[in-house]
Scaffold this motif. Structure first.
Motif, PDB file in Angstrom:
ATOM      1  N   ALA A  58    -109.642 169.226  92.587  1.00 46.68           N
ATOM      2  CA  ALA A  58    -108.399 168.464  92.606  1.00 46.68           C
ATOM      3  C   ALA A  58    -107.196 169.322  92.245  1.00 46.68           C
ATOM      4  O   ALA A  58    -106.128 169.193  92.848  1.00 46.68           O
ATOM      5  CB  ALA A  58    -108.504 167.274  91.657  1.00 46.68           C
ATOM      6  N   GLY A  59    -107.346 170.199  91.255  1.00 45.17           N
ATOM      7  CA  GLY A  59    -106.224 171.029  90.847  1.00 45.17           C
ATOM      8  C   GLY A  59    -105.720 171.923  91.966  1.00 45.17           C
ATOM      9  O   GLY A  59    -104.507 172.078  92.154  1.00 45.17           O
ATOM     10  N   TRP A  60    -106.648 172.520  92.712  1.00 47.72           N
ATOM     11  CA  TRP A  60    -106.262 173.348  93.851  1.00 47.72           C
ATOM     12  C   TRP A  60    -105.594 172.491  94.929  1.00 47.72           C
ATOM     13  O   TRP A  60    -104.626 172.914  95.562  1.00 47.72           O
ATOM     14  CB  TRP A  60    -107.485 174.053  94.423  1.00 47.72           C
ATOM     15  CG  TRP A  60    -108.022 175.174  93.605  1.00 47.72           C
ATOM     16  CD1 TRP A  60    -108.115 175.228  92.242  1.00 47.72           C
ATOM     17  CD2 TRP A  60    -108.565 176.394  94.097  1.00 47.72           C
ATOM     18  NE1 TRP A  60    -108.689 176.414  91.864  1.00 47.72           N
ATOM     19  CE2 TRP A  60    -108.971 177.145  92.970  1.00 47.72           C
ATOM     20  CE3 TRP A  60    -108.754 176.917  95.362  1.00 47.72           C
ATOM     21  CZ2 TRP A  60    -109.551 178.399  93.084  1.00 47.72           C
ATOM     22  CZ3 TRP A  60    -109.338 178.168  95.483  1.00 47.72           C
ATOM     23  CH2 TRP A  60    -109.726 178.906  94.351  1.00 47.72           C
ATOM     24  N   CYS A  61    -106.140 171.305  95.157  1.00 53.55           N
ATOM     25  CA  CYS A  61    -105.613 170.440  96.215  1.00 53.55           C
ATOM     26  C   CYS A  61    -104.202 169.963  95.891  1.00 53.55           C
ATOM     27  O   CYS A  61    -103.363 169.826  96.791  1.00 53.55           O
ATOM     28  CB  CYS A  61    -106.541 169.247  96.426  1.00 53.55           C
ATOM     29  SG  CYS A  61    -108.165 169.693  97.079  1.00 53.55           S
ATOM     30  N   ASP A  62    -103.928 169.706  94.612  1.00 52.76           N
ATOM     31  CA  ASP A  62    -102.584 169.297  94.214  1.00 52.76           C
ATOM     32  C   ASP A  62    -101.574 170.393  94.539  1.00 52.76           C
ATOM     33  O   ASP A  62    -100.468 170.126  95.025  1.00 52.76           O
ATOM     34  CB  ASP A  62    -102.556 168.977  92.718  1.00 52.76           C
ATOM     35  CG  ASP A  62    -101.194 168.481  92.270  1.00 52.76           C
ATOM     36  OD1 ASP A  62    -100.875 167.305  92.509  1.00 52.76           O
ATOM     37  OD2 ASP A  62    -100.438 169.287  91.693  1.00 52.76           O
ATOM     38  N   MET A  63    -101.952 171.640  94.282  1.00 56.65           N
ATOM     39  CA  MET A  63    -101.073 172.755  94.638  1.00 56.65           C
ATOM     40  C   MET A  63    -100.881 172.844  96.136  1.00 56.65           C
ATOM     41  O   MET A  63     -99.752 172.995  96.629  1.00 56.65           O
ATOM     42  CB  MET A  63    -101.655 174.074  94.106  1.00 56.65           C
ATOM     43  CG  MET A  63    -100.837 175.315  94.409  1.00 56.65           C
ATOM     44  SD  MET A  63    -101.017 175.978  96.096  1.00 56.65           S
ATOM     45  CE  MET A  63    -102.749 176.457  96.077  1.00 56.65           C
ATOM     46  N   ALA A  64    -101.979 172.738  96.897  1.00 58.83           N
ATOM     47  CA  ALA A  64    -101.903 172.913  98.345  1.00 58.83           C
ATOM     48  C   ALA A  64    -101.030 171.852  99.007  1.00 58.83           C
ATOM     49  O   ALA A  64    -100.230 172.162  99.899  1.00 58.83           O
ATOM     50  CB  ALA A  64    -103.307 172.903  98.949  1.00 58.83           C
ATOM     51  N   ILE A  65    -101.162 170.597  98.600  1.00 59.86           N
ATOM     52  CA  ILE A  65    -100.394 169.546  99.256  1.00 59.86           C
ATOM     53  C   ILE A  65     -98.895 169.729  98.994  1.00 59.86           C
ATOM     54  O   ILE A  65     -98.049 169.342  99.802  1.00 59.86           O
ATOM     55  CB  ILE A  65    -100.851 168.133  98.814  1.00 59.86           C
ATOM     56  CG1 ILE A  65    -100.245 167.052  99.714  1.00 59.86           C
ATOM     57  CG2 ILE A  65    -100.505 167.854  97.364  1.00 59.86           C
ATOM     58  CD1 ILE A  65    -100.642 167.132 101.151  1.00 59.86           C
ATOM     59  N   ALA A  72    -102.096 166.446 104.681  1.00 62.16           N
ATOM     60  CA  ALA A  72    -102.994 165.896 103.669  1.00 62.16           C
ATOM     61  C   ALA A  72    -104.057 166.948 103.380  1.00 62.16           C
ATOM     62  O   ALA A  72    -104.154 167.964 104.075  1.00 62.16           O
ATOM     63  CB  ALA A  72    -103.639 164.599 104.161  1.00 62.16           C
ATOM     64  N   ILE A  73    -104.868 166.696 102.341  1.00 61.63           N
ATOM     65  CA  ILE A  73    -105.997 167.566 102.053  1.00 61.63           C
ATOM     66  C   ILE A  73    -107.129 166.737 101.467  1.00 61.63           C
ATOM     67  O   ILE A  73    -106.925 165.967 100.522  1.00 61.63           O
ATOM     68  CB  ILE A  73    -105.608 168.735 101.125  1.00 61.63           C
ATOM     69  CG1 ILE A  73    -106.806 169.659 100.860  1.00 61.63           C
ATOM     70  CG2 ILE A  73    -104.973 168.243  99.836  1.00 61.63           C
ATOM     71  CD1 ILE A  73    -106.425 170.974 100.198  1.00 61.63           C
ATOM     72  N   VAL A  74    -108.307 166.865 102.051  1.00 60.23           N
ATOM     73  CA  VAL A  74    -109.518 166.189 101.565  1.00 60.23           C
ATOM     74  C   VAL A  74    -110.201 167.133 100.589  1.00 60.23           C
ATOM     75  O   VAL A  74    -110.517 168.280 100.947  1.00 60.23           O
ATOM     76  CB  VAL A  74    -110.469 165.845 102.731  1.00 60.23           C
ATOM     77  CG1 VAL A  74    -111.729 165.162 102.204  1.00 60.23           C
ATOM     78  CG2 VAL A  74    -109.767 164.963 103.754  1.00 60.23           C
ATOM     79  N   GLY A  75    -110.413 166.703  99.355  1.00 62.01           N
ATOM     80  CA  GLY A  75    -110.944 167.582  98.321  1.00 62.01           C
ATOM     81  C   GLY A  75    -112.283 167.156  97.775  1.00 62.01           C
ATOM     82  O   GLY A  75    -112.719 166.008  97.956  1.00 62.01           O
ATOM     83  N   GLU A  76    -112.932 168.096  97.096  1.00 62.34           N
ATOM     84  CA  GLU A  76    -114.231 167.877  96.453  1.00 62.34           C
ATOM     85  C   GLU A  76    -115.217 167.196  97.397  1.00 62.34           C
ATOM     86  O   GLU A  76    -115.910 166.249  97.040  1.00 62.34           O
ATOM     87  CB  GLU A  76    -114.064 167.126  95.132  1.00 62.34           C
ATOM     88  CG  GLU A  76    -113.276 167.935  94.101  1.00 62.34           C
ATOM     89  CD  GLU A  76    -113.164 167.313  92.718  1.00 62.34           C
ATOM     90  OE1 GLU A  76    -114.027 166.482  92.374  1.00 62.34           O
ATOM     91  OE2 GLU A  76    -112.223 167.662  91.990  1.00 62.34           O
ATOM     92  N   ASN A  77    -115.264 167.726  98.631  1.00 61.67           N
ATOM     93  CA  ASN A  77    -116.204 167.270  99.659  1.00 61.67           C
ATOM     94  C   ASN A  77    -116.079 165.790 100.008  1.00 61.67           C
ATOM     95  O   ASN A  77    -117.062 165.153 100.393  1.00 61.67           O
ATOM     96  CB  ASN A  77    -117.640 167.600  99.244  1.00 61.67           C
ATOM     97  CG  ASN A  77    -117.996 169.040  99.510  1.00 61.67           C
ATOM     98  OD1 ASN A  77    -118.244 169.443 100.649  1.00 61.67           O
ATOM     99  ND2 ASN A  77    -118.009 169.842  98.452  1.00 61.67           N
ATOM    100  N   GLY A  78    -114.865 165.250  99.886  1.00 57.29           N
ATOM    101  CA  GLY A  78    -114.627 163.880 100.334  1.00 57.29           C
ATOM    102  C   GLY A  78    -114.394 162.883  99.226  1.00 57.29           C
ATOM    103  O   GLY A  78    -114.272 161.682  99.491  1.00 57.29           O
ATOM    104  N   ALA A  79    -114.299 163.329  97.978  1.00 56.19           N
ATOM    105  CA  ALA A  79    -114.065 162.400  96.873  1.00 56.19           C
ATOM    106  C   ALA A  79    -112.680 161.765  96.943  1.00 56.19           C
ATOM    107  O   ALA A  79    -112.501 160.602  96.558  1.00 56.19           O
ATOM    108  CB  ALA A  79    -114.244 163.114  95.535  1.00 56.19           C
TER     109      ALA A  79
END
Length: 264
Positions: A58-65, A72-79
């Motif tokens: 989640a932390g990486w995805c927050d930066m990426a978005i 959008a970004i789907v993270g932690e294999n779909g969580a």
């Protein structure tokens, strides 16, 4: 599997969404390459929805978005999905995320994996995760063989967890979701896209992308997927020359040319 050069203008013209894995799909030796990052911008500027689908936390995805040219970004294999709405990032969690705290169960999985596979370790990005456990067997040293990932997966599944082997980690979680189910749910619920067969193209590199390859007729593996193919029952429809980000950038250029976009 067809060479990606055989993608037809008819196939390309229907695509509205480009989904892609991150590690070893748009990266080389762990780095996001300039050509792959440029390809993300070109795809977005051509009007396509660009959505990474990753096992990263989640932390990486927050930066990426916030910083990448993505919708959008789907993270932690779909969580979950982080996505842009009303000018700010939002989060959508998969409905099957366990209501009860499963941290103790994941700790048991962790301990069993560390004891059962010498040399594996908890991934360094674990601190930034919300819902899953990542066991590193190939990202940092010592880099273990693919068979180590298979064994970690077996141990996790013996506890009733879902486990998927990527090119670097084995991700383990409790919940009825994966990359493809969450991608489909998000696209239909928030972007009004239900025709995945003709409107979605996916790029991946390893065995944990297999649900995407199985579900999506328009899917492509970068060249470094080769060691994983014998381990998979469902292969991508296309292959592109070039490993990781180099292959992704090459495919993006082909896609845009087939659609009639001019690539500088």
């Amino acid at each position: 599997m067809r060479p990606f050069e055989e993608l037809t203008p008819s196939e390309a013209s229907g695509i509205r969404v480009v989904l892609h894995d991150i590690d070893d799909t748009i990266t080389n030796s762990g780095k996001l390459t300039a050509e792959a990052y440029s390809a993300l911008w070109k795809l977005r500027n051509a009007g396509l929805l660009v959505i990474p689908v990753t096992g990263r936390p989640a932390g990486w995805c927050d930066m990426a978005i916030r910083q990448w040219p993505i919708d959008a970004i789907v993270g932690e294999n779909g969580a979950f999905v982080y996505y842009w709405q009303d000018g700010k990032p939002q989060i959508f969690r998969h409905p099957s995320i366990p209501a009860k705290d499963v941290s103790q169960k994941l700790s048991e999985v962790r301990d069993a994996c560390l004891a059962g596979v010498p040399g594996c370790r908890v991934a360094r990005d674990q601190h930034f995760r919300l819902y899953d456990l990542a066991i590193d067997f190939r990202e940092d040293e010592p880099r273990l063989p693919l068979e180590a990932g298979d064994r970690i997966k077996e141990i996790a599944e013996s506890f009733g967890a879902v486990a998927k082997v990527s090119s670097i980690h084995v991700n383990c979680w409790f919940g009825d979701y994966d990359k493809v189910s969450m991608s489909a749910l998000f696209l239909q619920k928030f972007r009004g896209i239900a025709d995945l067969e003709r409107q979605v193209l996916f790029f991946g590199d390893s065995a944990n992308d297999e649900p995407m390859f199985q579900r999506l007729p328009l899917s492509c593996g970068v060249e470094n997927i080769a060691p994983f193919l014998p381990r998979m029952a469902h292969h991508p429809a296309f292959l592109v020359k070039g490993e990781g980000g180099r292959g992704f950038a090459r495919a993006a250029e082909i896609l845009l040319r087939r659609r009639g976009n001019v690539c500088p």
